[in-house]
Design an enzyme around this catalytic site. Structure first.
Site, PDB file in Angstrom:
ATOM      1  N   THR A   1       0.860  -1.183   0.000  1.00 54.36           N
ATOM      2  CA  THR A   1       0.000   0.000   0.000  1.00 54.36           C
ATOM      3  C   THR A   1       0.895   1.232   0.000  1.00 54.36           C
ATOM      4  O   THR A   1       2.067   1.152   0.369  1.00 54.36           O
ATOM      5  CB  THR A   1      -0.868   0.052   1.268  1.00 54.36           C
TER       6      THR A   1
ATOM      7  N   GLU B   1      -6.011  -3.592  -0.441  1.00 52.06           N
ATOM      8  CA  GLU B   1      -6.329  -4.634   0.543  1.00 52.06           C
ATOM      9  C   GLU B   1      -7.543  -5.468   0.144  1.00 52.06           C
ATOM     10  O   GLU B   1      -7.843  -6.467   0.777  1.00 52.06           O
ATOM     11  CB  GLU B   1      -6.597  -4.003   1.923  1.00 52.06           C
TER      12      GLU B   1
ATOM     13  N   LYS C   1      -4.795  12.786  -3.906  1.00 55.24           N
ATOM     14  CA  LYS C   1      -4.833  11.881  -5.054  1.00 55.24           C
ATOM     15  C   LYS C   1      -4.444  12.663  -6.295  1.00 55.24           C
ATOM     16  O   LYS C   1      -5.187  13.502  -6.760  1.00 55.24           O
ATOM     17  CB  LYS C   1      -6.251  11.337  -5.238  1.00 55.24           C
TER      18      LYS C   1
ATOM     19  N   TRP D   1      -1.036   8.408  -4.842  1.00 59.24           N
ATOM     20  CA  TRP D   1      -1.189   9.115  -3.588  1.00 59.24           C
ATOM     21  C   TRP D   1      -0.002   9.992  -3.246  1.00 59.24           C
ATOM     22  O   TRP D   1       1.134   9.602  -3.456  1.00 59.24           O
ATOM     23  CB  TRP D   1      -1.331   8.107  -2.456  1.00 59.24           C
TER      24      TRP D   1
HETATM   25  P1  AMP Z   1      -5.386   2.042  -3.197  1.00 60.88           P
HETATM   26  O1  AMP Z   1      -5.235   0.979  -2.185  1.00 60.88           O
HETATM   27  O2  AMP Z   1      -4.127   2.780  -3.487  1.00 60.88           O
HETATM   28  O3  AMP Z   1      -6.043   1.538  -4.421  1.00 60.88           O
HETATM   29  O4  AMP Z   1      -6.343   3.160  -2.613  1.00 60.88           O
HETATM   30  C1  AMP Z   1      -7.596   2.848  -2.100  1.00 60.88           C
HETATM   31  C2  AMP Z   1      -8.303   4.086  -1.683  1.00 60.88           C
HETATM   32  O5  AMP Z   1      -8.563   4.923  -2.804  1.00 60.88           O
HETATM   33  C3  AMP Z   1      -9.656   3.830  -1.067  1.00 60.88           C
HETATM   34  O6  AMP Z   1      -9.576   3.447   0.276  1.00 60.88           O
HETATM   35  C4  AMP Z   1     -10.324   5.174  -1.265  1.00 60.88           C
HETATM   36  O7  AMP Z   1      -9.915   6.104  -0.286  1.00 60.88           O
HETATM   37  C5  AMP Z   1      -9.784   5.617  -2.607  1.00 60.88           C
HETATM   38  N1  AMP Z   1     -10.729   5.299  -3.676  1.00 60.88           N
HETATM   39  C6  AMP Z   1     -10.715   4.248  -4.512  1.00 60.88           C
HETATM   40  N2  AMP Z   1     -11.735   4.307  -5.370  1.00 60.88           N
HETATM   41  C7  AMP Z   1     -12.423   5.431  -5.080  1.00 60.88           C
HETATM   42  C8  AMP Z   1     -13.603   6.049  -5.608  1.00 60.88           C
HETATM   43  N3  AMP Z   1     -14.265   5.535  -6.627  1.00 60.88           N
HETATM   44  N4  AMP Z   1     -14.019   7.193  -5.031  1.00 60.88           N
HETATM   45  C9  AMP Z   1     -13.352   7.742  -4.000  1.00 60.88           C
HETATM   46  N5  AMP Z   1     -12.248   7.208  -3.464  1.00 60.88           N
HETATM   47  C10 AMP Z   1     -11.790   6.067  -3.995  1.00 60.88           C
END
Ligand code: AMP
Length: 547
Positions: free
Chosen positions: A187, A332, A441, A446
Site C-alpha cells: 500500500t 487490501e 490523489k 497518492w
Molecule cells: P489504493 O489501495 O491505493 O487503491 O487506494 C484505495 C483508496 O482509494 C480507497 O480506500 C479510497 O480512499 C480511494 N478510492 C478508490 N476508489 C475510489 C472512488 N471511486 N471514489 C473515492 N475514493 C476512492
C-alpha cells in the site's frame, strides 16, 4: 465438526494458473495487444503468452526460485508483464509488483522488506533500477523486459528474451494448495512505512469470478478490453485475470497514457470496455474535444481509484453514448469493493435522477460485505446520511499485512477498516465522504500530505505548515502548501519549494504556496476541513497565468 458429511465433488484447487490454462486452451488465438515500451504496437495471443510464461517459469526454476520466493516486477502493462505474472505465480513463487512512480527510498524499503530475489524491469525504468540496485542486496538478478538490442548495456542484467529463449515450454504449474501466496503489493503507506498485501491464489481466483459478475465488470469473450489501470497498482483491478478467464481481447497501453495514445488504441483495437482512474479519462475527453474524434466502439468505462467527477459521467453518456461505471476498491481488497451498475430501482429513473446514484461508489457484489460504524464500532443506519467508518470483509480482503506489520487489522467480527468514511443508503449504494487520512490523489497516485507538512515545518522560518489536496483540471488534485511564518519572518514561495526539493519525489512538489494562518482543531491537530472550505475553488498559478 463432528457429524458433517463431506461433499463428493472434485478437489480442484483455485489457483490462477488455471485461468491462463483456460485462456490458452479455449481462446488460443484471441489477441493480446500492447504498446511496447520500445514503441511499436505488438500483437500476441493467449496461446503464445501461455507458452512463453512457461518458459519464464523454467528460467526461474533454473535460477533456483522456489515456492514462496518473491520475484519483483517494475513494469507497465504489456504482454511481457502478463507472462511474468503467470510465469511466477504458476510455480508457487510470489509476484511482487513494484510501482515505478514511487520514490527511490520507498522502493528500496519495499524490495528489502519483501526480500525480492529477481527483478523483472521495463527498460524505461533503467534509471530507477540504477539508483536503487546498490541498496537492494537480496536482488540476485535483473531481467530486462526486452530483447538484447534494447536492454540497457551499461547496467547489469540479462534481456528477458535471451533469458527465456532456450527454455522448454513444458512446465507443471499449480498442484499446490489454493491458499498459497500468489502476489504481493504494498500500500502507498500514508503514515509510516508501506505495508504488504499478500494475495493468495484462492483470493485472486475468487476475485476473478466475482469481478466477472454482470453487476461488476461484466466482461465476455466478445469484449475488447483496454486495461489502462496499472498492473503495479491494486492488481490492475483484476483485469489481467478476467481477460484470459473469458477470452476477451486484452489491450494494454505500455507507458503511454496520454489522450492521443489511448484514443489510438480505442480506435485501432475496437475497444468495447476500458478501466482507468479519472485523470486518464479526463485527458482522453480533452483530446476528443480538441480533435473532434468519436468513440464508435467503446460501450463502457470503469472509473475508480478516486471519486469520478460528474462531468466525466455526463460527457461520456451525453456526447459519446458510453456508460460510466463508478468503482471503488483498494489494494487490501484485491481491489474491487463496490461498483455502480444501476440496480432496478435506479435504472427505472430518468437519467438526470440517476446521476446522484452514479456519483456514489456503488454496491457490493457477492463476495464482499460492508458495514458502517462509529468510532466505538457501533453499527450506523443505512440511511444515506449518517457517515462513519467503512469496514469490509470477504474472500479477497486482507486479514493481515505481510510479516505481521500493523498487527491485528480485523475487528472482532472479522471486518477490515478501510480508512474511508462513507454513507450507505437504503438501496445499498455506498458513498465515500472523506478519507480518514487526508491523502492527496494526483493522477490516481497518492501523495502524503503529512509527509510534506513535516518537511516544510522543518524550515527554520516556518511556524506551522499544512498541505491539502485541491482540485486540479489535469491531475484531479494537487497539493497546496499553506505556511504560517514565525513572527517577524518572511520567505518567498521559491525559497520554500527549494527547501522541499530533493526531500520529496518531484511529482509530490506542491503546485503553489499560500502564506496564511494554519487553523488548529480542538485536539490541536491541523483543521483540514476548515482549510479546504476556505480554499475551495482555488485557482492554480497556471490558470491565473493563462488568462
Ligand atoms: P489504493 O489501495 O491505493 O487503491 O487506494 C484505495 C483508496 O482509494 C480507497 O480506500 C479510497 O480512499 C480511494 N478510492 C478508490 N476508489 C475510489 C472512488 N471511486 N471514489 C473515492 N475514493 C476512492
Amino acid at each position: 465438526m463432528a457429524g458433517l458429511m463431506p461433499g463428493l465433488m472434485q478437489d480442484w484447487p483455485l489457483t490462477v494458473d488455471k485461468i491462463l490454462d483456460h485462456g490458452a486452451r479455449w481462446h488460443p488465438h484471441r489477441e493480446v495487444v500492447s504498446r511496447s515500451i520500445e514503441g511499436p504496437i505488438v500483437r500476441t495471443t493467449y496461446g503464445a503468452i501461455h507458452e512463453r510464461a512457461k518458459k519464464l517459469s523454467n528460467a526461474l526454476l533454473a535460477h533456483g526460485i522456489r515456492p514462496g520466493d518473491r520475484v519483483a516486477t517494475l513494469a507497465f502493462n504489456t504482454a511481457r508483464h502478463i507472462e511474468a505474472w503467470y510465469g511466477v505465480m504458476g510455480i508457487g513463487a510470489v509476484c511482487h509488483t513494484l510501482n515505478p512512480r514511487l520514490f527511490a527510498e520507498q522502493l528500496v524499503y519495499i524490495i528489502n522488506h519483501a526480500a525480492d530475489r529477481i527483478l523483472l524491469a521495463d527498460i524505461c525504468a533503467a534509471s530507477i533500477v540504477e539508483g536503487i540496485l546498490g541498496q537492494c542486496p537480496t536482488i540476485e538478478k535483473v531481467v530486462w523486459l526486452s530483447d538484447d538490442g534494447h536492454k540497457p548495456n551499461d547496467l547489469p542484467g540479462v534481456a528477458y528474451e535471451r533469458w527465456i529463449a532456450d527454455q522448454s515450454a513444458e512446465c507443471a504449474w499449480g498442484d499446490f494448495p489454493e491458499n498459497t501466496a500468489a502476489g504481493l503489493c504494498y500500500t502507498s503507506g500514508t503514515t509510516g512505512n508501506p505495508k504488504g498485501v499478500l494475495y493468495s491464489h484462492r483470493s485472486n481466483y475468487l476475485h476473478t469470478l466475482m469481478s466477472l459478475q454482470a453487476d461488476v465488470q461484466g466482461l465476455s469473450s466478445a469484449d475488447n478490453v483496454l486495461m489502462v489501470v496499472p498492473m503495479f497498482h491494486a492488481n490492475a483491478w483484476g483485469l489481467a485475470f478476467s481477460g484470459p478467464a473469458v477470452g476477451a481481447k486484452l489491450v494494454m497501453p505500455g507507458n503511454q497514457m496520454d489522450g492521443a495514445s489511448i484514443l489510438e488504441l480505442l480506435e485501432t483495437e475496437q475497444v468495447s470496455v476500458s478501466a482507468a482512474v479519472p485523470t486518464v479519462f479526463q485527458m482522453l475527453l480533452q483530446h476528443l474535444e480538441k480533435t473532434g474524434a468519436r468513440l464508435p466502439y467503446l460501450k463502457k468505462v470503469l472509473i475508480g481509484g478516486s471519486a469520478c467527477p460528474e462531468a466525466i459521467i455526463r460527457r461520456f453518456n451525453d456526447e459519446y453514448d458510453v456508460e460510466v461505471l463508478h468503482l471503488w476498491g483498494m489494494t487490501e481488497m484485491s481491489p474491487v469493493g463496490s461498483v455502480g451498475v444501476p440496480c432496478a430501482t435506479v435504472a427505472a429513473l430518468p437519467y438526470d435522477d440517476q446521476i446522484p446514484y452514479r456519483l456514489k461508489q456503488g454496491r457490493v457484489p457477492l463476495g464482499v460485505d460492508m458495514k458502517l460504524t462509529d468510532d466505538e464500532g457501533k453499527l450506523l443506519a443505512h440511511d444515506g446520511e449518517k457517515f462513519g467508518r467503512l469496514k469490509v470483509a470477504g474472500h479477497s480482503v486482507a486479514k493481515a499485512y505481510f510479516r505481521g506489520d500493523g498487527g491485528e487489522i480485523l475487528d472482532a467480527d472479522g471486518f477490515f477498516d478501510t480508512g474511508d468514511v462513507a454513507t450507505l443508503d437504503e438501496l445499498g449504494y455506498m458513498q465515500i465522504t472523506d478519507r480518514s487520512k487526508d491523502v492527496i490523489k494526483s493522477g490516481g497516485e497518492w501523495i502524503s500530505s503529512i509527509e510534506i507538512e513535516n518537511i516544510a515545518a522543518g524550515h527554520p522560518k516556518v511556524a506551522l505548515a499544512a498541505v491539502v489536496g485541491l482540485q486540479h483540471p489535469k491531475w484531479d488534485e494537487r497539493p497546496l502548501l499553506i505556511v504560517q511564518m514565525k513572527p517577524g519572518e518572511s520567505a518567498t514561495k521559491e525559497e520554500l519549494l527549494h527547501f522541499l526539493d530533493g526531500k520529496i519525489a518531484k511529482w509530490w512538489m506542491p503546485n503553489d504556496v499560500a502564506f496564511d494562518s494554519v487553523p488548529l482543531g480542538a485536539t490541536g491537530k491541523i483543521d483540514k476541513k476548515h482549510i479546504r472550505a476556505k480554499y475551495e475553488g482555488y485557482r492554480w498559478p497556471e490558470a491565473v497565468a493563462a488568462e
